[in-house]
Write an enzyme that holds these catalytic residues in place. Structure first.
Site, mmCIF file in Angstrom:
data_model
loop_
_atom_site.group_PDB
_atom_site.id
_atom_site.type_symbol
_atom_site.label_atom_id
_atom_site.label_comp_id
_atom_site.label_asym_id
_atom_site.label_seq_id
_atom_site.Cartn_x
_atom_site.Cartn_y
_atom_site.Cartn_z
ATOM 1 N N ARG A 50 37.257 68.785 -88.375
ATOM 2 C CA ARG A 50 36.687 67.568 -87.780
ATOM 3 C C ARG A 50 37.648 66.400 -87.966
ATOM 4 N NH1 ARG A 50 33.236 64.616 -90.470
ATOM 5 N NH2 ARG A 50 32.068 66.348 -91.363
ATOM 6 N N TYR A 102 31.028 53.438 -64.107
ATOM 7 C CA TYR A 102 30.581 54.824 -64.112
ATOM 8 C C TYR A 102 29.137 54.878 -64.632
ATOM 9 C CZ TYR A 102 30.175 59.673 -65.584
ATOM 10 O OH TYR A 102 29.738 60.955 -65.763
ATOM 11 N N ASP A 174 39.025 51.860 -68.835
ATOM 12 C CA ASP A 174 38.740 53.261 -68.515
ATOM 13 C C ASP A 174 39.704 53.646 -67.395
ATOM 14 O OD1 ASP A 174 37.799 55.661 -67.456
ATOM 15 O OD2 ASP A 174 35.703 55.199 -67.887
ATOM 16 N N LYS A 199 38.547 64.956 -66.117
ATOM 17 C CA LYS A 199 38.958 64.671 -64.750
ATOM 18 C C LYS A 199 40.453 64.987 -64.553
ATOM 19 C CE LYS A 199 34.715 63.261 -64.794
ATOM 20 N NZ LYS A 199 34.277 61.869 -64.996
HETATM 21 C C1 LIG Z 1 33.403 61.200 -65.849
HETATM 22 C C2 LIG Z 1 33.680 59.822 -66.275
HETATM 23 C C3 LIG Z 1 33.338 59.365 -67.558
HETATM 24 C C4 LIG Z 1 32.596 60.254 -68.542
HETATM 25 O O1 LIG Z 1 33.370 61.328 -68.978
HETATM 26 P P1 LIG Z 1 32.726 62.746 -69.438
HETATM 27 O O2 LIG Z 1 33.923 63.560 -69.749
HETATM 28 O O3 LIG Z 1 31.927 63.255 -68.294
HETATM 29 O O4 LIG Z 1 31.878 62.457 -70.629
HETATM 30 C C5 LIG Z 1 33.683 58.074 -67.900
HETATM 31 N N1 LIG Z 1 34.300 57.254 -67.030
HETATM 32 C C6 LIG Z 1 34.637 57.649 -65.788
HETATM 33 C C7 LIG Z 1 35.329 56.689 -64.877
HETATM 34 C C8 LIG Z 1 34.329 58.930 -65.363
HETATM 35 O O5 LIG Z 1 34.657 59.308 -64.122
#
Ligand SMILES: *Cc1c(COP(=O)(O)O)cnc(C)c1O
Length: 385
Positions: A50, A102, A174, A199
């Site tokens: 962890r 998001y 982000d 992503k």
């Molecule tokens: C998908 C996404 C998230 C969340 O990520 P997860 O891996 O699904 O927890 C946060 N911000 C954006 C812009 C996203 O597209």
């Protein structure tokens, strides 16, 4: 000073050098929870997975280099990364956010963190004057997405980060939509970059992961503590998958973007498409600002059909394009934000920011562009009937 490796080289060689024992080029997957001490009080930097795991560390090192940071922390999801970052704030703190976030981030902020005493406001982050006005005595952070999801609104990373720095508050970006292949917010002055590694970084729709990347080592330490204390860490298997995905990030991003540029032109000219939201098209609001901070428009395109009632028929008629949530993978996906990714945002708030039920979001993959275009064309034809 050592010359920085170029992005393509750093990506292709992600994880190379991680294996000190045998020189394996592919970083080994250390599926271990624990590590034997060499002697009482003496271990080799690893005691419990962890806290640290060599495979996760290799993925973290790769992501730090790609974003131009000093340290990256890998999490079990993008939301886990954002949650860990939010522990940098405490009760009473105010965080100013992009007004088109998001859906999962909005849900975390409003449904979980607001009851814990954090407050959130939403502003147009492309307007630095408005941003400066909305920063109050209790504001401790700004949280930006650019381009936003799904309306592709552009925030001014440099200006927002500059205002935040002047006021002594944290700026968080982000960067999921652009990936470090197209935009590197730390180099524009941001304090923290977060990612859904699910992503573009992973890129193959085969893992859920997240990351937080910083320039300041002290901030890196605080986030490492949060990562260890919360425990939502990326597993060794997923860290390896992520490294494997990162190796092709540079080529995937360019190829997907080329497909998206072609589809953007096609959609913009289509009579059954009312509006296209894509920074790659002329006339996109703040397009110049986008290109001053990113090297390309990316591969996510949102568009509105001419009639809301035609949306289900359009989505059901697609054959090559896959109806699924998520983005940034090799396969082209389409989603209906108002009922899928953004369903947790109240309909009135969706409407207030311009998210209509006629809107669909396309994440363009690396397939053949003509195949994608003819699939969308035939589905639009069926939808119009
Ligand atoms: C998908 C996404 C998230 C969340 O990520 P997860 O891996 O699904 O927890 C946060 N911000 C954006 C812009 C996203 O597209």
């Amino acid at each position: 000073m050592k010359k920085k490796r170029s992005f393509e080289t750093a990506a292709a060689q992600a994880g190379v050098g991680a294996d000190k024992a045998f020189g394996a080029v592919s970083a080994p997957i250390y599926t271990t929870a624990i590590y034997r001490y060499d002697a009482f009080g003496k271990h080799r930097g690893f005691d419990y997975s962890r806290s640290e795991n060599p495979t996760r560390q290799a993925a973290e090192k790769a992501m730090a280099e790609l974003e131009g940071g000093s340290r990256a922390l890998a999490f079990s999801s993008g939301m886990a990364a954002i949650s860990a970052v939010m522990t940098l704030f405490s009760q009473g703190d105010h965080i100013l956010c992009s007004d088109d976030l998001y859906g999962g981030t909005y849900r975390l902020f409003e449904k979980l963190l607001r009851p814990c005493g954090l407050t959130f406001d939403y502003a147009d982050m492309g307007d630095p004057v408005a941003v400066a006005k909305r920063i109050g005595k209790k504001t401790r952070g700004v949280f930006i997405e650019t381009p936003t999801n799904p309306l592709m609104k552009i925030a001014d990373i440099r200006e927002v980060a500059r205002i935040a720095r002047k006021r002594g508050i944290l700026s968080i970006v982000d960067n999921t939509f652009m990936s470090p292949g197209l935009q590197q917010p730390l180099s524009l002055g941001a304090d923290i970059v977060v990612h859904s590694a699910t992503k573009f970084l992973g890129g193959h729709n085969d893992l859920i992961g997240g990351a937080a990347i910083v320039s300041d080592p002290a901030l890196g330490e605080r986030l490492h503590f949060a990562q260890k204390a919360i425990g939502a860490v990326l597993s060794p298997f997923d860290a390896w998958l992520l490294l494997r995905g990162i190796k092709t990030l540079a080529v995937r991003v360019v190829r997907a973007q080329r497909n998206a540029e072609a589809l953007g032109v096609f959609l913009a000219a289509h009579p059954f498409v009312r509006k296209v939201f894509y920074p790659g098209l002329p006339g996109h609001p703040r397009r110049e600002l986008h290109f001053s901070q990113a090297s390309g428009p990316g591969s996510v395109i949102s568009f509105e059909l001419a009639r809301v009632a035609a949306v289900p028929r359009f989505l059901n008629a697609l054959k090559t394009v896959i109806l699924a949530e998520s983005l940034g993978g090799v396969e082209t996906l389409i989603t209906h934000p108002s009922t899928m990714t953004h369903a947790d945002i109240p309909v009135e708030e969706q409407a207030a920011v311009g998210l209509t039920p006629a809107l669909v979001r396309l994440s363009v993959g690396i397939e053949n562009a003509d195949d994608l275009q003819s699939d969308i064309a035939q589905a639009l034809r069926k939808a119009q009937r």
